[in-house]
Scaffold this motif. Structure first.
Motif, PDB file in Angstrom:
ATOM      1  N   ARG A  36       0.861  -1.135   0.077  1.00 40.46           N
ATOM      2  CA  ARG A  36      -0.122  -0.125   0.021  1.00 40.46           C
ATOM      3  C   ARG A  36       0.912   1.266  -0.024  1.00 40.46           C
ATOM      4  NH1 ARG A  36      -5.257  -0.068   1.178  1.00 40.46           N
ATOM      5  NH2 ARG A  36      -6.309  -2.459   1.585  1.00 40.46           N
ATOM      6  N   ALA A  37       1.870   1.124   0.840  1.00 33.90           N
ATOM      7  CA  ALA A  37       2.842   2.390   0.667  1.00 33.90           C
ATOM      8  C   ALA A  37       3.394   2.765  -0.531  1.00 33.90           C
ATOM      9  CB  ALA A  37       3.811   2.300   1.838  1.00 33.90           C
ATOM     10  N   LYS A  38       3.968   1.769  -1.176  1.00 32.77           N
ATOM     11  CA  LYS A  38       4.438   1.879  -2.941  1.00 32.77           C
ATOM     12  C   LYS A  38       3.520   2.364  -3.443  1.00 32.77           C
ATOM     13  CE  LYS A  38       7.995  -1.622  -2.502  1.00 32.77           C
ATOM     14  NZ  LYS A  38       8.508  -3.109  -3.331  1.00 32.77           N
ATOM     15  N   LYS A  39       1.996   1.900  -3.376  1.00 28.72           N
ATOM     16  CA  LYS A  39       1.075   2.335  -4.363  1.00 28.72           C
ATOM     17  C   LYS A  39       0.763   3.987  -4.276  1.00 28.72           C
ATOM     18  CE  LYS A  39      -3.831   1.417  -5.488  1.00 28.72           C
ATOM     19  NZ  LYS A  39      -4.983   0.467  -5.062  1.00 28.72           N
ATOM     20  N   ASP A  40       0.844   4.109  -2.848  1.00 30.97           N
ATOM     21  CA  ASP A  40       0.704   5.659  -2.435  1.00 30.97           C
ATOM     22  C   ASP A  40       1.932   6.526  -2.476  1.00 30.97           C
ATOM     23  OD1 ASP A  40      -1.950   5.124  -2.181  1.00 30.97           O
ATOM     24  OD2 ASP A  40      -1.584   4.542   0.306  1.00 30.97           O
ATOM     25  N   ASN A  41       3.018   5.952  -2.803  1.00 29.55           N
ATOM     26  CA  ASN A  41       4.219   6.650  -2.935  1.00 29.55           C
ATOM     27  C   ASN A  41       4.891   7.216  -1.788  1.00 29.55           C
ATOM     28  OD1 ASN A  41       6.611   7.769  -4.310  1.00 29.55           O
ATOM     29  ND2 ASN A  41       5.517   9.589  -4.812  1.00 29.55           N
ATOM     30  N   HIS A  42       4.707   6.464  -0.663  1.00 27.89           N
ATOM     31  CA  HIS A  42       5.068   6.843   0.826  1.00 27.89           C
ATOM     32  C   HIS A  42       6.339   6.104   0.906  1.00 27.89           C
ATOM     33  CE1 HIS A  42       0.698   8.161   1.725  1.00 27.89           C
ATOM     34  NE2 HIS A  42       1.438   9.183   1.370  1.00 27.89           N
ATOM     35  N   GLN A  43       6.702   5.006   0.317  1.00 26.47           N
ATOM     36  CA  GLN A  43       7.928   4.620   0.821  1.00 26.47           C
ATOM     37  C   GLN A  43       9.175   5.407   0.209  1.00 26.47           C
ATOM     38  OE1 GLN A  43       8.708   0.360  -1.032  1.00 26.47           O
ATOM     39  NE2 GLN A  43       9.750  -0.041   0.884  1.00 26.47           N
TER      40      GLN A  43
END
Length: 368
Positions: free
Chosen positions: A237-244
């Motif tokens: 989910r973090a990669k999808k939202d560009n939070h990583q």
């Protein structure tokens, strides 16, 4: 015969005497000098009665101009108008002396008229403002060389006095370590390290804690069970939202025993470097033999020599730091160690993450 001759001579002499009485000897200037007439007498000349008025001068006797003179040439002439008398201001302007220190325009510039109003400014703030030199109020003017020829403080003197009064501090935000500078992005740093012979040894990815906790709650609500599955769901989910984002990268150079570690902010501040740490093992030679001591001293001397050449003298010699102080970027040095950090940029990253967290949490429970 003789009688006839005497009668003829008498008649000729009487006629010549009568002709001489009709001609005025003073009407022609060259009559006495040359004895000959310089020109023919004009038939329209004025009569003798109109020229009876004479005036004596130092050069001789001259006739006055008649009241009405007939225009012989036929050319119309303008009437003679006497010039008006000059005023006092014009006479003062003619008699005004030219100041060699001023230009010609400033010399002939009319003087300003003083106000006729009897305004008294003695003892008021206007009088103080008029008699005060703003440049004279500057502090830290210690030498007479700071004052110009006219008694005023020169621009060069002001710059020198400011430098003497306040110590100059370094701006560490423009410093670099092996070409790496603060607020550089990951691709720029990797390219520079590769060109300088460093190899990337370690890379750490991170997710902000409030994003991780939020994703964990969402994954549990979707029915994900187990630690490994839950962690994989959070990362996905973090990669999808560009939070990583990339948190830490370490580079090493084995032949010179050097190591550089770079730490980055989150994607809320575009994942830029805020801390660069440099370590070198060459000055740390173990041993107490004369050779080991000699090599260790040489390495330490070379390290501080290059530090002084690149960054100059430190602003704080006790702590060996460069920077403007406070929360601004600084550089700290030790033997074989350098730390370039920007605390202000790190706090900015925390502030933006906190604002992002407040968008999804209802924490306004206080009403005072």
């Amino acid at each position: 015969m003789k009688i006839f001759f005497y009668i003829a001579a008498f008649l000729i002499s009487s006629s010549a005497l009568q002709a001489s009485e009709d001609v005025d000897p003073f009407a022609f200037g060259d009559f006495e000098q040359g004895g000959e007439e310089t020109g023919a007498i004009n038939e329209d000349a004025p009569q003798q009665a109109e020229w009876d008025n004479l005036s004596d001068t130092a050069q001789g006797v001259m006739y006055e101009q008649p009241a009405e003179e007939k225009n012989v040439t036929g050319v119309q002439t303008a009437p003679f108008v006497p010039a008006a008398p000059k005023t006092d201001s014009e006479n003062a302007a003619d008699n005004k002396k030219i100041n060699p220190d001023q230009s010609l325009t400033e010399s002939f510039q009319p003087e300003e008229k003083k106000s006729a109003l009897p305004i008294k400014v003695e003892g008021t703030w206007v009088d103080k403002l008029k008699n005060t030199n703003p440049l004279a109020t500057l502090k830290n003017v210690t030498s007479q060389s700071d004052v110009g020829d006219n008694g005023n403080i020169s621009l060069e003197g002001m710059v020198k006095s400011r430098r003497k009064g306040k110590k100059r501090r370094s701006n560490a935000s423009v410093f670099d370590i092996s070409g790496l500078m603060l607020r550089m992005k990951v691709p720029q740093i990797e390219e520079i390290m590769q060109n300088r012979g460093f190899r990337k040894m370690y890379e750490k990815l991170e997710i902000p804690n409030f994003i991780r906790w939020r994703n964990e709650e969402k994954c549990r609500n979707d029915g994900v069970i187990g630690y490994e599955r839950l962690d994989a769901c959070v990362v996905e989910r973090a990669k999808k939202d560009n939070h990583q984002y990339v948190d830490t990268i370490k580079f090493s150079k084995f032949d010179s025993q050097e190591e550089i570690e770079v730490r980055f902010t989150s994607n809320f501040t575009e994942n830029k470097a805020y801390k660069i740490t440099y370590k070198s093992l060459t000055p740390r030679i173990i041993g107490n033999s004369p050779k080991a001591m000699y090599l260790r001293n040489i390495k330490i001397y070379d390290f501080w020599k290059k530090i002084n050449q690149k960054y100059g003298a430190p602003d704080n010699k006790d702590e060996i730091t460069w920077g403007l102080g406070g929360n601004k970027p600084f550089l700290k040095a030790n033997t074989g160690f350098l730390n370039l950090e920007d605390p202000m940029f790190r706090e900015l990253d925390y502030t933006r993450m906190s604002r992002e967290d407040q968008r999804f949490i209802n924490s306004d429970f206080y009403n005072f």
